[in-house]
Design a protein around this motif. Sequence first.
Motif, PDB file in Angstrom:
ATOM      1  N   ALA A 129       0.829  -1.207   0.000  1.00 41.09           N
ATOM      2  CA  ALA A 129       0.000   0.000   0.000  1.00 41.09           C
ATOM      3  C   ALA A 129       0.865   1.259   0.000  1.00 41.09           C
ATOM      4  O   ALA A 129       0.483   2.287  -0.560  1.00 41.09           O
ATOM      5  N   THR A 130       2.024   1.185   0.595  1.00 41.30           N
ATOM      6  CA  THR A 130       2.906   2.360   0.618  1.00 41.30           C
ATOM      7  C   THR A 130       3.542   2.616  -0.740  1.00 41.30           C
ATOM      8  O   THR A 130       3.966   3.745  -1.013  1.00 41.30           O
ATOM      9  N   ASP A 131       3.591   1.626  -1.604  1.00 38.21           N
ATOM     10  CA  ASP A 131       4.183   1.792  -2.927  1.00 38.21           C
ATOM     11  C   ASP A 131       3.200   2.351  -3.952  1.00 38.21           C
ATOM     12  O   ASP A 131       3.616   2.789  -5.024  1.00 38.21           O
ATOM     13  N   VAL A 132       1.916   2.355  -3.641  1.00 42.51           N
ATOM     14  CA  VAL A 132       0.898   2.839  -4.569  1.00 42.51           C
ATOM     15  C   VAL A 132       0.876   4.369  -4.513  1.00 42.51           C
ATOM     16  O   VAL A 132       0.806   4.973  -3.433  1.00 42.51           O
TER      17      VAL A 132
END
Length: 90
Positions: free
Chosen positions: A79-82
Amino acid sequence: MDNQENMIPPIDQNMNYYQEYCRLFIANVVLTTQMKELISEKNELLSRITDLERSSHNASKGGVSDFHPDKKVRLRRKATDVERHYVCPV
């Protein structure tokens, strides 16, 4: 020559040799078919064993296991990479 004549059994008049030949021929065909089926099953099992060994070898290295014949593996991002283009005001 006398030794060979002793090895051949005498002809039995009560036996139907053609029927015996047909019976043995059919038995041979059935056994040949069974052997072909067993060989194909053996080859299938050997390929599955090699796939499992390869996947366990990859898993032991820390990699992702690639052996899922009935299920597709999905590689997802965290989710942090989106990237987020909208910031929620709340």
